[in-house]
Design a protein around this motif. Structure first.
Motif, PDB file in Angstrom:
ATOM      1  N   VAL A 168      18.324  12.563  43.941  1.00  0.00           N
ATOM      2  CA  VAL A 168      18.750  13.857  44.475  1.00  0.00           C
ATOM      3  C   VAL A 168      17.946  14.197  45.724  1.00  0.00           C
ATOM      4  N   ALA A 169      16.635  13.923  45.685  1.00  0.00           N
ATOM      5  CA  ALA A 169      15.773  14.224  46.832  1.00  0.00           C
ATOM      6  C   ALA A 169      16.217  13.454  48.067  1.00  0.00           C
ATOM      7  N   ARG A 170      16.513  12.179  47.905  1.00  0.00           N
ATOM      8  CA  ARG A 170      16.962  11.374  49.049  1.00  0.00           C
ATOM      9  C   ARG A 170      18.311  11.866  49.557  1.00  0.00           C
ATOM     10  N   ALA A 171      19.180  12.290  48.645  1.00  0.00           N
ATOM     11  CA  ALA A 171      20.515  12.733  49.033  1.00  0.00           C
ATOM     12  C   ALA A 171      20.478  13.978  49.912  1.00  0.00           C
ATOM     13  N   ARG A 187      15.404  21.980  53.150  1.00  0.00           N
ATOM     14  CA  ARG A 187      15.846  20.871  52.300  1.00  0.00           C
ATOM     15  C   ARG A 187      15.210  20.935  50.916  1.00  0.00           C
ATOM     16  N   VAL A 188      14.013  21.473  50.831  1.00  0.00           N
ATOM     17  CA  VAL A 188      13.391  21.658  49.517  1.00  0.00           C
ATOM     18  C   VAL A 188      14.192  22.663  48.697  1.00  0.00           C
ATOM     19  N   GLU A 189      14.605  23.757  49.325  1.00  0.00           N
ATOM     20  CA  GLU A 189      15.421  24.745  48.612  1.00  0.00           C
ATOM     21  C   GLU A 189      16.734  24.125  48.160  1.00  0.00           C
ATOM     22  N   LEU A 190      17.343  23.313  49.014  1.00  0.00           N
ATOM     23  CA  LEU A 190      18.580  22.626  48.650  1.00  0.00           C
ATOM     24  C   LEU A 190      18.331  21.665  47.496  1.00  0.00           C
ATOM     25  N   PHE A 191      17.183  20.994  47.521  1.00  0.00           N
ATOM     26  CA  PHE A 191      16.824  20.083  46.439  1.00  0.00           C
ATOM     27  C   PHE A 191      16.759  20.818  45.098  1.00  0.00           C
ATOM     28  N   PHE A 192      16.081  21.960  45.071  1.00  0.00           N
ATOM     29  CA  PHE A 192      15.971  22.707  43.820  1.00  0.00           C
ATOM     30  C   PHE A 192      17.344  23.147  43.319  1.00  0.00           C
ATOM     31  N   ASP A 193      18.202  23.563  44.241  1.00  0.00           N
ATOM     32  CA  ASP A 193      19.546  23.985  43.840  1.00  0.00           C
ATOM     33  C   ASP A 193      20.335  22.813  43.251  1.00  0.00           C
ATOM     34  N   ARG A 194      20.247  21.648  43.891  1.00  0.00           N
ATOM     35  CA  ARG A 194      21.006  20.476  43.412  1.00  0.00           C
ATOM     36  C   ARG A 194      20.446  19.957  42.079  1.00  0.00           C
ATOM     37  N   ILE A 195      19.114  19.900  41.960  1.00  0.00           N
ATOM     38  CA  ILE A 195      18.529  19.294  40.759  1.00  0.00           C
ATOM     39  C   ILE A 195      18.802  20.142  39.524  1.00  0.00           C
ATOM     40  N   SER A 196      19.024  21.450  39.716  1.00  0.00           N
ATOM     41  CA  SER A 196      19.324  22.325  38.567  1.00  0.00           C
ATOM     42  C   SER A 196      20.633  21.939  37.901  1.00  0.00           C
ATOM     43  N   ARG A 197      21.514  21.261  38.663  1.00  0.00           N
ATOM     44  CA  ARG A 197      22.807  20.861  38.104  1.00  0.00           C
ATOM     45  C   ARG A 197      22.822  19.411  37.627  1.00  0.00           C
ATOM     46  N   GLU A 198      21.768  18.678  37.944  1.00  0.00           N
ATOM     47  CA  GLU A 198      21.728  17.257  37.594  1.00  0.00           C
ATOM     48  C   GLU A 198      20.993  16.974  36.286  1.00  0.00           C
ATOM     49  N   LEU A 199      20.015  17.811  35.959  1.00  0.00           N
ATOM     50  CA  LEU A 199      19.202  17.555  34.770  1.00  0.00           C
ATOM     51  C   LEU A 199      19.569  18.484  33.634  1.00  0.00           C
ATOM     52  N   THR A 200      19.371  17.999  32.414  1.00  0.00           N
ATOM     53  CA  THR A 200      19.533  18.872  31.253  1.00  0.00           C
ATOM     54  C   THR A 200      18.319  19.794  31.152  1.00  0.00           C
ATOM     55  N   GLY A 201      18.420  20.815  30.302  1.00  0.00           N
ATOM     56  CA  GLY A 201      17.285  21.701  30.112  1.00  0.00           C
ATOM     57  C   GLY A 201      16.066  20.971  29.595  1.00  0.00           C
ATOM     58  N   ALA A 202      16.280  20.042  28.654  1.00  0.00           N
ATOM     59  CA  ALA A 202      15.154  19.281  28.091  1.00  0.00           C
ATOM     60  C   ALA A 202      14.510  18.403  29.155  1.00  0.00           C
ATOM     61  N   GLU A 203      15.331  17.797  30.020  1.00  0.00           N
ATOM     62  CA  GLU A 203      14.775  16.959  31.085  1.00  0.00           C
ATOM     63  C   GLU A 203      13.967  17.793  32.071  1.00  0.00           C
ATOM     64  N   ALA A 204      14.482  18.966  32.427  1.00  0.00           N
ATOM     65  CA  ALA A 204      13.754  19.835  33.354  1.00  0.00           C
ATOM     66  C   ALA A 204      12.440  20.319  32.754  1.00  0.00           C
ATOM     67  N   GLU A 205      12.409  20.481  31.434  1.00  0.00           N
ATOM     68  CA  GLU A 205      11.171  20.902  30.769  1.00  0.00           C
ATOM     69  C   GLU A 205      10.137  19.790  30.748  1.00  0.00           C
ATOM     70  N   SER A 206      10.584  18.547  30.898  1.00  0.00           N
ATOM     71  CA  SER A 206       9.661  17.412  30.811  1.00  0.00           C
ATOM     72  C   SER A 206       8.941  17.127  32.133  1.00  0.00           C
ATOM     73  N   VAL A 207       9.293  17.851  33.194  1.00  0.00           N
ATOM     74  CA  VAL A 207       8.738  17.600  34.531  1.00  0.00           C
ATOM     75  C   VAL A 207       7.814  18.741  34.944  1.00  0.00           C
ATOM     76  N   ARG A 208       6.623  18.413  35.440  1.00  0.00           N
ATOM     77  CA  ARG A 208       5.717  19.402  36.026  1.00  0.00           C
ATOM     78  C   ARG A 208       5.890  19.389  37.541  1.00  0.00           C
ATOM     79  N   VAL A 209       5.821  20.577  38.155  1.00  0.00           N
ATOM     80  CA  VAL A 209       6.082  20.698  39.586  1.00  0.00           C
ATOM     81  C   VAL A 209       4.967  21.477  40.274  1.00  0.00           C
ATOM     82  N   ALA A 210       4.410  20.911  41.337  1.00  0.00           N
ATOM     83  CA  ALA A 210       3.448  21.616  42.183  1.00  0.00           C
ATOM     84  C   ALA A 210       3.983  21.614  43.606  1.00  0.00           C
ATOM     85  N   THR A 211       4.124  22.798  44.197  1.00  0.00           N
ATOM     86  CA  THR A 211       4.618  22.891  45.577  1.00  0.00           C
ATOM     87  C   THR A 211       3.444  23.060  46.541  1.00  0.00           C
TER      88      THR A 211
END
Length: 366
Positions: free
Chosen positions: A43-46, A68-92
């Motif tokens: 998704v990030a590369r896209a 592009r970071v904002e676009l990334f967050f918007d796109r990734i919200s539709r690509e991952l399940t809730g459980a998958e999103a919970e498994s990732v830690r994010v530091a900006t």
């Protein structure tokens, strides 16, 4: 009744400053789930981000202005399940120094929380623009209809609209702010009751999972009670049955911390069945509340059996039984006959904001 002390009473209506994420040009992600990061990288590369990958880690950068970071967050919200999103830690925009970078990543929000805080998956403005306050609903003795308690219900005015507690706690839970909102809710409830509660009890909903270190997490509640002149024994903390089932070990430790401070415990929305009976025996609440759905099902024979069974079990444990959702005289008479001691519902009063100090008569005492 305890006497007020010099502790400053927190405001009954308050605005909180929530740490909303700002635009970022670099995002560091880590996850133990091997299949998740490749999907994130795709998704990030896209969307045009530069991607550097290492085992368990992704480093994304935006060479422009963060759009592009904002676009990334918007796109990734539709690509991952809730459980998958919970498994990732994010530091900006993480620190470049290694130790600080690692520490920041370990304590960073999950991707699911980051998305909620950015308003991608939850309406974060509900909290960001909110003025928080408590409404109160009376609880009466069914024998003589005297008011013996009030339940505080968290409310908000947000951007010109009213918001109920369910929406507030949904956003807070989604964004990882539940412990803070739970604490603020207790403080608002106590501050709003100062000056008019009298000797009545104050019921306040709470989430045991939001209390991680009782000594620190409950200190402001102790201080608020002292400042309001409300005795510890008047505070009854309501715990939902579903929340109580989640982690009994943690639950019992938190309830012990409540009782050490002189507070009582109410188990909310108790139903019939082995699990409820077992939970009653483990928690041994001072108060048992019968939910609206059960009370509204009366005079159904099955509902009668449930109410009678739960009330008898609660009384055997020394608990007081409250029937919620009582809207008619017939329902009040029925729940009383089946064993309920107290009643709460529109028949006795709807949730309402307290009147200004000095214009409120003391609550009648039983």
């Amino acid at each position: 009744m305890s006497s007020p002390v010099s502790t400053v009473l927190p405001p009954a209506r308050r605005r909180e400053t929530w740490d909303l994420p700002e635009a970022a040009t670099r995002v560091l992600l880590a996850s133990p789930a091997e299949h998740v990061l490749p999907a994130v990288a795709a998704v990030a590369r896209a969307v045009g981000l530069s991607v550097f990958s290492a085992p368990g880690v992704l480093d994304l950068s935006d060479e422009r202005d963060g759009l592009r970071v904002e676009l990334f967050f918007d796109r990734i919200s539709r690509e991952l399940t809730g459980a998958e999103a919970e498994s990732v830690r994010v530091a900006t925009d993480p620190a470049n120094e290694y130790t600080a970078l690692v520490r920041g990543l370990l304590t960073a929000p999950t991707l699911a929380q980051e998305l909620a805080r950015r308003g991608v998956t939850a309406e974060v403005g509900v909290l960001a623009e909110a003025e928080l306050w408590s409404a109160y609903q009376p609880i009466v003795d069914l024998a003589d209809r005297s008011v013996v308690a009030h339940e505080a219900l968290l409310r908000a005015d947000s951007d010109g609209r009213a918001v109920d507690g369910g929406d507030l706690f949904f956003v807070a839970d989604s964004a990882g702010w539940l412990p803070r909102l739970d604490r603020v809710g207790r403080e608002c409830a106590i501050a709003g009751a100062a000056g008019w509660l009298g000797s009545a009890d104050l019921f306040v909903n709470t989430q045991p999972t939001s209390v991680l270190q009782p000594g620190a997490d409950l200190a402001s509640t102790v201080e608020a009670l002292e400042a309001a002149g409300i005795a510890p024994g008047q505070l009854v903390l309501e715990v939902g049955e579903r929340a109580a089932v989640a982690d009994r070990g943690h639950l019992l430790a938190v309830l012990e911390a409540f009782r050490e401070r002189g507070w009582r415990v109410a188990l909310d929305e108790v139903a019939a069945g082995w699990s409820s009976a077992s939970l009653l025996d483990v928690v041994r609440p001072e108060v048992v509340k019968l939910g609206r759905a059960l009370v509204s099902a009366l005079p159904d024979d099955g509902a009668r059996t449930v109410v009678r069974t739960v009330a008898a079990h609660a009384h055997a444990l020394g608990a007081v039984v409250v029937a919620e959702g009582v809207e008619t005289e017939q329902a009040a008479d029925e729940v009383a006959a089946l064993g309920a001691d107290l009643g709460q519902g529109w028949l006795f009063g709807r949730p309402a904001a307290p009147e200004p100090a000095g214009e409120v008569s003391p609550v009648p005492t039983p």
